[in-house]
Design a protein around this motif. Structure first.
Motif, PDB file in Angstrom:
ATOM      1  N   LEU A 101       0.818  -1.208   0.000  1.00 31.39           N
ATOM      2  CA  LEU A 101       0.000   0.000   0.000  1.00 31.39           C
ATOM      3  C   LEU A 101       0.852   1.258   0.000  1.00 31.39           C
ATOM      4  CD1 LEU A 101      -2.793  -0.899   2.611  1.00 31.39           C
ATOM      5  CD2 LEU A 101      -3.053  -0.698   0.124  1.00 31.39           C
ATOM      6  N   CYS A 102       2.004   1.186   0.664  1.00 33.04           N
ATOM      7  CA  CYS A 102       2.832   2.378   0.854  1.00 33.04           C
ATOM      8  C   CYS A 102       3.370   2.921  -0.466  1.00 33.04           C
ATOM      9  CB  CYS A 102       3.978   2.058   1.813  1.00 33.04           C
ATOM     10  SG  CYS A 102       5.023   3.481   2.198  1.00 33.04           S
ATOM     11  N   GLY A 103       3.844   2.027  -1.339  1.00 35.20           N
ATOM     12  CA  GLY A 103       4.454   2.478  -2.587  1.00 35.20           C
ATOM     13  C   GLY A 103       3.531   3.323  -3.443  1.00 35.20           C
ATOM     14  N   PRO A 104       2.356   2.786  -3.856  1.00 28.17           N
ATOM     15  CA  PRO A 104       1.430   3.590  -4.673  1.00 28.17           C
ATOM     16  C   PRO A 104       0.971   4.865  -3.968  1.00 28.17           C
ATOM     17  CG  PRO A 104       0.835   1.263  -4.748  1.00 28.17           C
ATOM     18  CD  PRO A 104       1.909   1.396  -3.708  1.00 28.17           C
ATOM     19  N   ALA A 105       0.725   4.772  -2.649  1.00 27.63           N
ATOM     20  CA  ALA A 105       0.299   5.961  -1.908  1.00 27.63           C
ATOM     21  C   ALA A 105       1.397   7.013  -1.897  1.00 27.63           C
ATOM     22  CB  ALA A 105      -0.088   5.578  -0.484  1.00 27.63           C
ATOM     23  N   ALA A 106       2.654   6.591  -1.795  1.00 27.71           N
ATOM     24  CA  ALA A 106       3.767   7.535  -1.822  1.00 27.71           C
ATOM     25  C   ALA A 106       3.893   8.188  -3.190  1.00 27.71           C
ATOM     26  CB  ALA A 106       5.063   6.815  -1.449  1.00 27.71           C
ATOM     27  N   ARG A 107       3.734   7.397  -4.254  1.00 27.38           N
ATOM     28  CA  ARG A 107       3.785   7.971  -5.613  1.00 27.38           C
ATOM     29  C   ARG A 107       2.684   8.997  -5.806  1.00 27.38           C
ATOM     30  NH1 ARG A 107       4.192   2.642  -7.330  1.00 27.38           N
ATOM     31  NH2 ARG A 107       2.076   2.767  -8.208  1.00 27.38           N
ATOM     32  N   ASP A 108       1.460   8.622  -5.427  1.00 32.07           N
ATOM     33  CA  ASP A 108       0.327   9.530  -5.609  1.00 32.07           C
ATOM     34  C   ASP A 108       0.459  10.779  -4.746  1.00 32.07           C
ATOM     35  OD1 ASP A 108      -0.683   7.634  -7.302  1.00 32.07           O
ATOM     36  OD2 ASP A 108      -2.123   6.812  -5.855  1.00 32.07           O
ATOM     37  N   LEU A 144       9.318  -2.103  -1.247  1.00 33.39           N
ATOM     38  CA  LEU A 144       9.480  -0.645  -1.291  1.00 33.39           C
ATOM     39  C   LEU A 144      10.466  -0.237  -2.391  1.00 33.39           C
ATOM     40  CD1 LEU A 144       9.567   0.128   2.546  1.00 33.39           C
ATOM     41  CD2 LEU A 144       7.665   0.455   0.958  1.00 33.39           C
ATOM     42  N   LEU A 145      11.528  -1.019  -2.585  1.00 30.70           N
ATOM     43  CA  LEU A 145      12.483  -0.718  -3.656  1.00 30.70           C
ATOM     44  C   LEU A 145      11.840  -0.815  -5.034  1.00 30.70           C
ATOM     45  CD1 LEU A 145      15.621  -2.598  -2.272  1.00 30.70           C
ATOM     46  CD2 LEU A 145      15.452  -0.130  -2.646  1.00 30.70           C
ATOM     47  N   ASP A 146      10.826  -1.681  -5.167  1.00 30.34           N
ATOM     48  CA  ASP A 146      10.144  -1.866  -6.447  1.00 30.34           C
ATOM     49  C   ASP A 146       8.935  -0.939  -6.617  1.00 30.34           C
ATOM     50  OD1 ASP A 146      11.937  -3.871  -7.039  1.00 30.34           O
ATOM     51  OD2 ASP A 146      10.603  -5.504  -6.409  1.00 30.34           O
ATOM     52  N   VAL A 212      19.355   7.187  -6.403  1.00 32.78           N
ATOM     53  CA  VAL A 212      19.772   6.136  -5.468  1.00 32.78           C
ATOM     54  C   VAL A 212      18.538   5.360  -5.018  1.00 32.78           C
ATOM     55  CG1 VAL A 212      20.800   5.645  -3.216  1.00 32.78           C
ATOM     56  CG2 VAL A 212      21.800   7.413  -4.681  1.00 32.78           C
ATOM     57  N   ASN A 213      18.517   4.090  -5.354  1.00 35.82           N
ATOM     58  CA  ASN A 213      17.406   3.200  -4.999  1.00 35.82           C
ATOM     59  C   ASN A 213      18.002   1.838  -4.683  1.00 35.82           C
ATOM     60  OD1 ASN A 213      14.381   2.720  -4.949  1.00 35.82           O
ATOM     61  ND2 ASN A 213      14.995   1.143  -6.414  1.00 35.82           N
ATOM     62  N   ARG A 214      18.362   1.626  -3.413  1.00 37.17           N
ATOM     63  CA  ARG A 214      19.125   0.427  -3.081  1.00 37.17           C
ATOM     64  C   ARG A 214      19.153   0.181  -1.569  1.00 37.17           C
ATOM     65  NH1 ARG A 214      25.523   1.199  -2.965  1.00 37.17           N
ATOM     66  NH2 ARG A 214      25.139  -0.421  -1.427  1.00 37.17           N
ATOM     67  N   THR A 215      19.720  -0.963  -1.199  1.00 38.95           N
ATOM     68  CA  THR A 215      19.943  -1.279   0.205  1.00 38.95           C
ATOM     69  C   THR A 215      21.331  -0.788   0.629  1.00 38.95           C
ATOM     70  OG1 THR A 215      20.916  -3.450  -0.245  1.00 38.95           O
ATOM     71  CG2 THR A 215      18.520  -3.354   0.046  1.00 38.95           C
ATOM     72  N   PHE A 216      21.462  -0.481   1.905  1.00 42.53           N
ATOM     73  CA  PHE A 216      22.739  -0.115   2.513  1.00 42.53           C
ATOM     74  C   PHE A 216      22.893  -0.889   3.819  1.00 42.53           C
ATOM     75  CE2 PHE A 216      21.630   3.728   0.095  1.00 42.53           C
ATOM     76  CZ  PHE A 216      22.810   3.984  -0.593  1.00 42.53           C
ATOM     77  N   ASP A 217      24.037  -1.527   3.992  1.00 39.71           N
ATOM     78  CA  ASP A 217      24.346  -2.163   5.274  1.00 39.71           C
ATOM     79  C   ASP A 217      24.918  -1.116   6.214  1.00 39.71           C
ATOM     80  OD1 ASP A 217      23.611  -4.471   4.013  1.00 39.71           O
ATOM     81  OD2 ASP A 217      25.609  -5.361   3.945  1.00 39.71           O
ATOM     82  N   ILE A 218      24.419  -1.075   7.435  1.00 42.39           N
ATOM     83  CA  ILE A 218      24.960  -0.139   8.415  1.00 42.39           C
ATOM     84  C   ILE A 218      25.363  -0.906   9.675  1.00 42.39           C
ATOM     85  CG2 ILE A 218      23.717   1.872   7.545  1.00 42.39           C
ATOM     86  CD1 ILE A 218      21.691   1.529   9.822  1.00 42.39           C
ATOM     87  N   GLY A 219      26.544  -0.609  10.187  1.00 40.66           N
ATOM     88  CA  GLY A 219      27.045  -1.282  11.383  1.00 40.66           C
ATOM     89  C   GLY A 219      28.182  -0.488  11.986  1.00 40.66           C
ATOM     90  N   GLY A 220      28.562  -0.860  13.181  1.00 44.13           N
ATOM     91  CA  GLY A 220      29.696  -0.229  13.837  1.00 44.13           C
ATOM     92  C   GLY A 220      31.003  -0.837  13.363  1.00 44.13           C
ATOM     93  N   PRO A 221      32.121  -0.401  13.933  1.00 45.73           N
ATOM     94  CA  PRO A 221      33.424  -0.892  13.468  1.00 45.73           C
ATOM     95  C   PRO A 221      33.802  -2.266  14.005  1.00 45.73           C
ATOM     96  CG  PRO A 221      33.725   0.730  15.210  1.00 45.73           C
ATOM     97  CD  PRO A 221      32.255   0.693  14.919  1.00 45.73           C
ATOM     98  N   ASP A 222      33.061  -2.800  14.996  1.00 50.14           N
ATOM     99  CA  ASP A 222      33.455  -4.047  15.646  1.00 50.14           C
ATOM    100  C   ASP A 222      32.607  -5.217  15.168  1.00 50.14           C
ATOM    101  OD1 ASP A 222      35.369  -2.757  17.369  1.00 50.14           O
ATOM    102  OD2 ASP A 222      33.672  -1.997  18.539  1.00 50.14           O
ATOM    103  N   VAL A 223      33.286  -6.315  14.841  1.00 46.66           N
ATOM    104  CA  VAL A 223      32.618  -7.585  14.527  1.00 46.66           C
ATOM    105  C   VAL A 223      33.015  -8.575  15.617  1.00 46.66           C
ATOM    106  CG1 VAL A 223      32.395  -9.472  12.881  1.00 46.66           C
ATOM    107  CG2 VAL A 223      32.646  -7.111  12.050  1.00 46.66           C
TER     108      VAL A 223
END
Length: 503
Positions: A101-108, A144-146, A212-223
């Motif tokens: 529902l979000c995608g079409p509503a956002a476009r409109d 959402l990306l589509d 820009v239409n993509r995923t991004f990984d976000i994390g801190g410096p420690d694994v």
């Protein structure tokens, strides 16, 4: 609908503003010069937030096409922060439907960007093998990306911040168990991120280029492994090193029950968190930094993130908590306000006492109830009720309070939630424990016609079916002890005659 102060910046819609991340994102957006509109099923939950007068609040739901479309109309950036977290897979279809529902509503509505906070998924694992919650997060991000609206999907693993479910689980497990037999997932590698870095990336994503239409990984410096994270927490908190022995026999169900017994996080929420921890979640890229540059010292390291979160807890400055969000399956019906309510049986237990104290002194006791202060009545009965609630998958008493002295509408308070708050006069709590019906507890600080301070207390129960009626009559013999004792001890505490605030 409430109307904010006039500003000229781009307009951001924040869904999930009553939740952990949404409640912290709103003031960050305001500070960055954006106008903010919040979509909420219960706008009154946002009424007492410090930023409430600076935002526009609209009533609606992401699963309701009409209200979602109206909220998105004229919006520049839409923050999609609605997540279901509970047992089973019943949340997957509603999450899918809402995203579609979000995608079409956002476009409109003319939205130029959607920003979604999802979950970090492991490399090389087919989507069908992911935990149900990670799979749902991934599917929502893909929808959402589509959508045709430029979308940024930010994927985070464990978020470290005061009040987050992940941090609370970590804190209680580490502090309460110097020696623990742990599930296998404590050996899984994870890449935690501080909540302030999550917020920084969310705010910065509003101004990503339109292509820009993509995923991004976000994390801190420690694994590190989850076991390593617990040892880091112990060191930061000044605790001795923990002895943690992973064993293969603790199933997901057993480990979630174990977490539910030791931590404030109920088993129904602990289970999806634990299920997701069986996957290795490590960032595969850090491309977002090209668009949202990291200032010196950021992203924060694990130790620093833990230090800041622990400081906020110790200084009682927790802005939002995981329990801000509605509990799956918890009652949400408001209290019937018509005194001649025709919606069925409504049982009541009413108590009233004159208090040798000012209304302000009485109100301080009322507003300070619960959490470490207790419930001023038969502690064993409250403890047993809390344990029974946990046993049947409820929230129990361990959620405590967000703030030791102040409440606001929407706050969780042990196994209650603040439904109404008239400072100095009324506190109404709605029960979120497992019950065969709906229950409320009201406490009033008033003055009678002679100018004397009066405490008035009302417990209400709307039964569901025969079991609900049987439940009320089975506990009625204990009301004099539990509710009568509560009224007596609250008034004594207000008058300064109680031995201590906590019973």
């Amino acid at each position: 609908m409430s109307t904010p102060e006039d500003t000229t910046g781009p307009l951001c819609l924040v869904t999930g503003a009553s939740g952990y991340i949404g409640g912290r994102l709103v003031p960050e957006l305001l500070e960055a010069g954006y106008r903010v509109r919040c979509l909420a099923r219960s706008p009154e939950k946002l009424r007492d937030h410090p930023w409430a007068g600076r935002v526009e609040v609209v009533r609606g739901d992401v699963t309701d096409e009409r209200s979602l479309g109206e909220a998105l109309r004229g919006t520049d950036i839409a923050y999609y922060l609605v997540h279901a977290l509970g047992p089973g897979r019943r949340f997957e279809e509603p999450a899918r439907r809402a995203a579609r529902l979000c995608g079409p509503a956002a476009r409109d509505g003319g939205v130029r960007r959607i920003v979604y906070l999802g979950g970090l998924t492991p490399a090389g694992v087919p989507e069908e093998r992911l935990s149900p919650h990670l799979r749902s997060r991934a599917e929502v991000g893909r929808i959402l990306l589509d959508s045709g609206v430029p979308t940024a999907v930010l994927r985070a693993a464990v978020i470290l911040g005061s009040g987050s479910a992940s941090f609370e689980m970590l804190r209680y497990l580490t502090e309460r168990l110097p020696v623990m037999v742990a599930p296998r997932w404590v050996r899984t590698r994870i890449q935690p991120i501080a909540v302030r870095d999550v917020l920084r990336y969310l705010v910065g994503s509003a101004e990503l280029p339109p292509d820009v239409n993509r995923t991004f990984d976000i994390g801190g410096p420690d694994v590190l492994t989850y076991r390593g994270l617990m040892q880091r927490y112990a060191a930061v908190a000044g605790l001795p090193r923990r002895l943690i022995v992973p064993v293969p026999v603790l199933t997901l169900r057993l480990s979630s029950l174990w977490i539910g017994l030791v931590t404030p996080v109920p088993a129904g929420i602990a289970r999806p968190l634990a299920d997701s921890l069986r996957h290795e979640v490590v960032c595969r890229e850090h491309d977002l930094a090209r668009y949202v540059p990291d200032p010196p010292g950021h992203p924060l390291g694990c130790d620093r993130a833990l230090e800041l979160a622990l400081r906020q807890v110790r200084e009682a400055r927790v802005a939002t908590r995981w329990s801000n969000a509605a509990v799956p399956g918890a009652p949400s019906d408001p209290l019937p306000t018509d005194p001649d309510w025709a919606g069925g049986t409504l049982y009541t237990d009413e108590r009233e006492r004159t208090v040798d104290a000012t209304p302000q002194e009485l109100w301080r006791v009322i507003e300070g109830i619960g959490g470490d202060n207790g419930w001023y009545s038969f502690p064993l009965a409250w403890a047993v009720r809390g344990w029974l609630d946990r046993l049947f998958g409820g929230v129990g008493l361990r959620r405590g309070r967000r703030d030791a002295h102040r409440l606001r509408v929407g706050d969780s308070l042990d196994f209650w939630r603040v439904e109404e708050l008239a400072p100095g006069r009324l506190l109404r709590l709605r029960a979120e424990m497992r019950l065969p019906g709906l229950a409320w507890l009201e406490m009033y600080a008033e003055q009678d016609e002679r100018g004397r301070t009066r405490y008035r207390q009302r417990a209400l129960f709307h039964p569901h079916g025969l079991l609900g009626h049987a439940y009320w009559w089975s506990i009625s013999p204990f009301h004099a002890t539990v509710f009568g004792g509560m009224a007596r001890n609250i008034t004594r505490a207000a008058a300064g005659n109680a031995p201590g605030a906590a019973p």
